[in-house]
Write a protein that holds these residues in place. Structure first.
Motif, short mmCIF file in Angstrom:
data_model
loop_
_atom_site.label_atom_id
_atom_site.label_comp_id
_atom_site.label_asym_id
_atom_site.label_seq_id
_atom_site.Cartn_x
_atom_site.Cartn_y
_atom_site.Cartn_z
N THR A 197 0.81 -1.22 0.00
CA THR A 197 0.00 0.00 0.00
C THR A 197 0.84 1.27 0.00
OG1 THR A 197 -0.11 0.07 2.42
CG2 THR A 197 -1.83 -1.19 1.25
N GLU A 198 2.16 1.14 0.25
CA GLU A 198 3.09 2.28 0.26
C GLU A 198 2.81 3.25 1.40
OE1 GLU A 198 3.21 4.13 -3.57
OE2 GLU A 198 3.44 2.23 -4.65
N GLY A 199 2.23 2.75 2.49
CA GLY A 199 1.98 3.62 3.64
C GLY A 199 1.75 2.80 4.90
N ALA A 200 1.92 3.46 6.06
CA ALA A 200 1.71 2.80 7.35
C ALA A 200 0.22 2.78 7.65
CB ALA A 200 2.47 3.55 8.45
N GLY A 201 -0.42 1.65 7.39
CA GLY A 201 -1.87 1.56 7.50
C GLY A 201 -2.36 1.53 8.93
N ARG A 202 -2.95 2.63 9.36
CA ARG A 202 -3.55 2.68 10.70
C ARG A 202 -5.06 2.89 10.63
NH1 ARG A 202 1.56 5.17 11.75
NH2 ARG A 202 2.68 4.06 13.42
N SER A 203 -5.62 2.94 9.42
CA SER A 203 -7.06 3.09 9.28
C SER A 203 -7.66 1.73 8.95
CB SER A 203 -7.40 4.10 8.18
OG SER A 203 -7.64 3.50 6.95
N SER A 204 -8.82 1.45 9.55
CA SER A 204 -9.49 0.18 9.30
C SER A 204 -10.14 0.21 7.92
CB SER A 204 -10.54 -0.08 10.37
OG SER A 204 -9.93 -0.17 11.64
N PRO A 205 -9.97 -0.84 7.13
CA PRO A 205 -10.58 -0.87 5.80
C PRO A 205 -12.11 -0.93 5.89
CG PRO A 205 -8.89 -2.58 6.05
CD PRO A 205 -9.19 -2.04 7.40
N GLN A 206 -12.76 -0.41 4.87
CA GLN A 206 -14.21 -0.51 4.74
C GLN A 206 -14.52 -1.17 3.40
OE1 GLN A 206 -16.37 0.47 7.23
NE2 GLN A 206 -14.51 0.89 8.40
N ILE A 207 -15.53 -2.00 3.37
CA ILE A 207 -15.83 -2.77 2.16
C ILE A 207 -17.27 -2.53 1.73
CG2 ILE A 207 -15.95 -5.08 1.15
CD1 ILE A 207 -13.90 -5.89 3.37
N LEU A 210 -4.64 12.96 -1.43
CA LEU A 210 -5.37 14.03 -0.76
C LEU A 210 -4.42 15.15 -0.40
CD1 LEU A 210 -7.75 11.85 1.44
CD2 LEU A 210 -8.11 12.74 -0.86
N ASP A 211 -4.79 15.99 0.58
CA ASP A 211 -3.96 17.15 0.92
C ASP A 211 -3.03 16.87 2.09
OD1 ASP A 211 -6.00 16.93 2.77
OD2 ASP A 211 -6.28 19.09 2.99
N GLU A 212 -3.07 15.65 2.63
CA GLU A 212 -2.22 15.27 3.76
C GLU A 212 -2.41 13.77 3.97
OE1 GLU A 212 -0.41 14.92 6.27
OE2 GLU A 212 0.39 16.81 7.04
N ILE A 213 -1.64 13.21 4.90
CA ILE A 213 -1.83 11.80 5.25
C ILE A 213 -3.13 11.63 6.02
CG2 ILE A 213 0.62 11.30 5.28
CD1 ILE A 213 0.53 11.44 8.32
N SER A 214 -3.63 10.41 6.05
CA SER A 214 -4.85 10.13 6.78
C SER A 214 -4.71 8.81 7.52
CB SER A 214 -6.05 10.03 5.83
OG SER A 214 -7.21 9.64 6.52
N TYR A 215 -5.16 8.81 8.78
CA TYR A 215 -5.31 7.59 9.55
C TYR A 215 -6.79 7.36 9.86
CZ TYR A 215 -0.27 8.00 10.22
OH TYR A 215 1.08 8.11 10.02
N SER A 216 -7.65 8.09 9.18
CA SER A 216 -9.08 8.02 9.39
C SER A 216 -9.68 6.88 8.58
CB SER A 216 -9.71 9.36 8.96
OG SER A 216 -11.11 9.29 8.97
N SER A 217 -10.55 6.09 9.20
CA SER A 217 -11.27 5.05 8.46
C SER A 217 -12.35 5.72 7.62
CB SER A 217 -11.88 4.04 9.41
OG SER A 217 -10.88 3.38 10.15
N PRO A 218 -12.47 5.38 6.36
CA PRO A 218 -13.46 6.03 5.51
C PRO A 218 -14.89 5.60 5.86
CG PRO A 218 -12.33 4.30 4.30
CD PRO A 218 -11.64 4.40 5.61
N ALA A 219 -15.84 6.47 5.54
CA ALA A 219 -17.25 6.14 5.59
C ALA A 219 -17.76 6.03 4.16
CB ALA A 219 -18.03 7.21 6.36
N LEU A 220 -18.68 5.11 3.92
CA LEU A 220 -19.19 4.86 2.57
C LEU A 220 -20.69 5.08 2.55
CD1 LEU A 220 -17.30 1.49 1.94
CD2 LEU A 220 -16.50 3.80 1.44
N ALA A 221 -21.14 5.96 1.65
CA ALA A 221 -22.57 6.25 1.55
C ALA A 221 -22.85 7.00 0.26
CB ALA A 221 -23.06 7.07 2.74
N GLY A 222 -23.99 6.72 -0.37
CA GLY A 222 -24.41 7.47 -1.54
C GLY A 222 -23.42 7.47 -2.68
N GLY A 223 -22.68 6.35 -2.85
CA GLY A 223 -21.68 6.29 -3.92
C GLY A 223 -20.46 7.14 -3.65
N ARG A 224 -20.27 7.53 -2.38
CA ARG A 224 -19.15 8.38 -2.01
C ARG A 224 -18.28 7.72 -0.93
NH1 ARG A 224 -23.01 11.63 -3.94
NH2 ARG A 224 -22.50 13.73 -4.69
N VAL A 225 -17.00 8.07 -0.96
CA VAL A 225 -16.06 7.70 0.09
C VAL A 225 -15.74 8.97 0.86
CG1 VAL A 225 -13.81 6.70 0.62
CG2 VAL A 225 -15.08 5.90 -1.39
N ILE A 226 -16.06 9.00 2.14
CA ILE A 226 -15.83 10.18 2.97
C ILE A 226 -14.68 9.88 3.92
CG2 ILE A 226 -16.90 11.91 4.45
CD1 ILE A 226 -18.37 11.51 1.81
#
Length: 217
Positions: free
Chosen positions: A73-83, A115-131
Motif C-alpha cells: 500500500t506504500e503507507g503505514a496503514g492505521r485506518s481500518s478498511p471498509q468494504i 489528498l492534501d495530507e496523510i490520513s489515519y481516518s477510516s473512511p465512511a461509505l454512503a451514496g456512492g461516495r467515500v468520505i
C-alpha cells in the motif's frame, strides 16, 4: 472483529488470531510478516483484511488463516478498511497521502487518489461516495467508482484523528486536535449544516488537554 461465529484480533506482534465465539477456543494464528497492526481488521465474505504499519494489506481466509493475497500500500496503514460490494477502501497512511480502492477478491488496485495530507481516518461509505478526513483537517468526498474528488470541507482541528459518520444525507465529523466541535455536513454538497461544541467549556484546572476531542461521532 466478530463474524460468522468467530472473533478475529490483530496484535502489535504482527499476528492475527481467530477464536470461536462460543467458547474462545483458538482456531488459528497467522503471521502478517511480523509487522505491527494498529487498525481493526475488516471481515467480509469469509475473508479477513489486515493492514499493517509496514505498508502491507493482507487478505486471509477466515476459515483457516491461509493467506490469499498481499498488497503493497506504500503507507503505514492505521485506518481500518471498509468494504462495499466487491471493493475495499482504505487510507494508505504515512508517508502516502493516498486513498485506495482495492478489488477485495484479488488485491488489485482499482484507483488511488492523493489528498492534501496523510490520513489515519477510516473512511465512511454512503451514496456512492467515500468520505475520509486527513491530518490537515480536511474532510474529502470521493466518487467510490472512480476516486474523483467531489468536495472538500475544512473544519477546525485534525480530521485524521477520527472517522466520519454518515446517517441519511448528513455527514457528522468530530475533528479533534484544537477543535471541540461536532459538525454536520451535507453528503451531496459538502456544505456545513451546523456545528456545536461538545467539549467541556470549563474543564478542571488540572486538565492536560483543553477543548480537545479525538473520538469518532
Amino acid at each position: 472483529m466478530a463474524a460468522d461465529g468467530r472473533l478475529v484480533t490483530a496484535d502489535h506482534d504482527g499476528r492475527v488470531r481467530c477464536r470461536r465465539e462460543s467458547d474462545a477456543a483458538l482456531l488459528w494464528t497467522a503471521s502478517v510478516g511480523g509487522t505491527p497492526v494498529e487498525a481493526t481488521p475488516a471481515v467480509e465474505r469469509g475473508v479477513v483484511y489486515v493492514p499493517t504499519t509496514f505498508g502491507k494489506l493482507y487478505a486471509l481466509s477466515l476459515a483457516d488463516g491461509r493467506r490469499l493475497w498481499r498488497l503493497d500500500t506504500e503507507g503505514a496503514g492505521r485506518s481500518s478498511p471498509q468494504i462495499l460490494g466487491t471493493t475495499l477502501y482504505m487510507a494508505a497512511g504515512f508517508p502516502s497521502w493516498d486513498i485506495l480502492a482495492v478489488d477485495a477478491a484479488t488485491g488489485a488496485i482499482l484507483w488511488r487518489t492523493p489528498l492534501d495530507e496523510i490520513s489515519y481516518s477510516s473512511p465512511a461509505l454512503a451514496g456512492g461516495r467515500v468520505i475520509v478526513g486527513t491530518n490537515k483537517g480536511t474532510v474529502h468526498a470521493l466518487d467510490a467508482a472512480t476516486g474523483e474528488k467531489l468536495w472538500a470541507y475544512r473544519p477546525d482541528g485534525m480530521m485524521g484523528m477520527s472517522s466520519p459518520l454518515v446517517m441519511g444525507e448528513t455527514v457528522y465529523v468530530l475533528p479533534g486536535g484544537s477543535s471541540g466541535d461536532l459538525c454536520a455536513v451535507d453528503l451531496a454538497t459538502g456544505v456545513e449544516s451546523w456545528k456545536v461544541t461538545v467539549t467541556d467549556p470549563a474543564p478542571p484546572p488540572a486538565s492536560i488537554h483543553v477543548n480537545r476531542a479525538i473520538s469518532s461521532p
